[in-house]
Design an enzyme around this catalytic site. Sequence first.
Site, PDB file in Angstrom:
ATOM      1  N   GLY A   1       8.152 -16.604   5.224  1.00 27.03           N
ATOM      2  CA  GLY A   1       8.188 -17.799   4.067  1.00 27.03           C
ATOM      3  C   GLY A   1       9.519 -17.399   3.210  1.00 27.03           C
ATOM      4  O   GLY A   1      10.201 -18.435   3.005  1.00 27.03           O
TER       5      GLY A   1
ATOM      6  N   TRP B   1      12.318 -18.541   5.549  1.00 22.87           N
ATOM      7  CA  TRP B   1      12.445 -20.061   5.537  1.00 22.87           C
ATOM      8  C   TRP B   1      13.174 -20.693   4.735  1.00 22.87           C
ATOM      9  O   TRP B   1      13.873 -21.762   4.877  1.00 22.87           O
ATOM     10  CB  TRP B   1      10.993 -20.862   5.464  1.00 22.87           C
ATOM     11  CG  TRP B   1      10.783 -22.015   5.514  1.00 22.87           C
ATOM     12  CD1 TRP B   1      10.643 -22.986   6.118  1.00 22.87           C
ATOM     13  CD2 TRP B   1      10.723 -22.876   4.079  1.00 22.87           C
ATOM     14  NE1 TRP B   1      10.667 -24.130   5.897  1.00 22.87           N
ATOM     15  CE2 TRP B   1      10.678 -24.272   4.341  1.00 22.87           C
ATOM     16  CE3 TRP B   1      10.834 -22.336   2.925  1.00 22.87           C
ATOM     17  CZ2 TRP B   1      10.436 -25.490   3.596  1.00 22.87           C
ATOM     18  CZ3 TRP B   1      10.607 -23.600   1.923  1.00 22.87           C
ATOM     19  CH2 TRP B   1      10.666 -24.985   2.084  1.00 22.87           C
ATOM     20  N   HIS B   2      13.490 -20.127   3.529  1.00 21.98           N
ATOM     21  CA  HIS B   2      14.483 -20.451   2.554  1.00 21.98           C
ATOM     22  C   HIS B   2      15.827 -20.440   3.030  1.00 21.98           C
ATOM     23  O   HIS B   2      16.805 -21.195   2.525  1.00 21.98           O
ATOM     24  CB  HIS B   2      14.241 -19.927   1.125  1.00 21.98           C
ATOM     25  CG  HIS B   2      13.005 -20.327   0.639  1.00 21.98           C
ATOM     26  ND1 HIS B   2      11.587 -19.532   0.901  1.00 21.98           N
ATOM     27  CD2 HIS B   2      12.379 -21.188  -0.265  1.00 21.98           C
ATOM     28  CE1 HIS B   2      10.723 -20.200   0.413  1.00 21.98           C
ATOM     29  NE2 HIS B   2      11.216 -21.220  -0.577  1.00 21.98           N
ATOM     30  N   GLY B   3      16.468 -19.492   3.879  1.00 26.09           N
ATOM     31  CA  GLY B   3      17.708 -19.391   4.258  1.00 26.09           C
ATOM     32  C   GLY B   3      17.793 -17.929   4.985  1.00 26.09           C
ATOM     33  O   GLY B   3      16.953 -17.199   4.763  1.00 26.09           O
TER      34      GLY B   3
END
Length: 469
Positions: free
Chosen positions: A323, A326-328
């Site tokens: 997770g 997922w943001h970068g």
Amino acid sequence: MNFISLEYATLFCVVFVLYYLFPRLQITILLSASLFFYGWSQPFELPLLLLVSMASSTVTYLILKDRFEPQRLMAYGIALNLLVLGFFKYKFLFIEPLTTRAPAGLMENLLYVPLPIGISFYTFHCISLIGDAYRQQFTKDDLSGGLNFSRFLRNGLLYLIFFPQIVAGPIVKAHQFMPQIGKKAIRDVPFAEAVKWIIWGLFFKSFVADNLAQFTVWMDQPATFQGLGRYDLLALLFCYSYQIFADFAGYSAIAIGSAALLGYRLPINFNRPYTARSFSDFWRRWHISLSSFLREYLYIPLGGNRHGPIRTYVNLFVTMALGGLWHGAAISFLLWGVAHGLALCVERAFAPLARNLPSKGVAAVALQIGYSGLIFALVSWLWLFFKLQNFDHAWLYIDTIINASRDLTFDGDQYALIAIYAAPVMFAHLIPKRISEKNSMLMATCYAAMLTLSIFDKGPTDAFIYFQF
């Protein structure tokens, strides 16, 4: 196109009028508006959006028709979306090392392909569409037009590119959205509810988040934050915690209100997260659509809590670490996810001991308030890795707090402004819901004041934080 821009207001008003004037063309109008909305900022990324969306819709159609092998189709469809997401978000990890061995210019050109706005969100929607069809969470009986291919392609495309939520969510699962597609009547529009959502979102974005951004900009570079005192740095850390809530919750609220005016229900994305009583409670309240997506499509498929405590801890840890990524593709995002994963594991491990603590009386209340305060403090500290995605800068920020040569550099007026702009976030978390539900006159006055402040004391920054994801 920005939700708080004049361009968006104009587009939405035109769409709203045409939408209810020509009910037979409603889906066509929404598709056209969605493509225009997305293409306004990145017209050259429209072909990618359409290609991925149409491919995912076609795979979903074949699964529902029970053609070929549904399980293999699902695997291919999800893999395609993950490959697209992986290329755009993590290409620097894999392609940059190859630039020294590839023909000059070839790999460099791939590195400079821009990141499409909202790719993380519409990729998750594609995965949900394919996964929900495979698990039969919606069937042909739930769909307007049944399984006619052209109609299904149209409906699937609407779900995937619906403009109120395409750029930054909320993440809507396919089985929540697909059954809603159909002709809408203006008499069914919850105008009061929708307008309240939009005003609330506009206020928290324009007045709260954008004004707090004037202060958190001091955190961006070592050259600026190293000259501040330790209390200034701590204040800015919590200031950013309020800003990111106001910014993202504001976006979600405008998206919910916009969709409601068009007859569609989007899920609530925030529920007073800074009053969470535990880390697991925080994730039931913060970015609810993402946390529920990760739980349903990652944590549970990994095994959830069905295979003993060790496997449960591993699943929690892996889910939160992914997770974060997922943001970068940054160490800071990974550490943010890992820290939340560890916190969830530790909390779960000590849950049996917590049951022996007082459950009633003053001691129980004091313990719960203290633990909630600790959760808020730790969550706020971890937001530092969102603000400073360069890990060296984040670590230097912490080191500067510890070893700062002075305590304060901001003056009283600056602290007063921070308190004024942060106060609405505190009120939104602490005021009991029953007050807002029962006193209609008070709430009408509050919404009028919020709209006025949004217009006349709007902050100078208008970019949404989650647009980068």
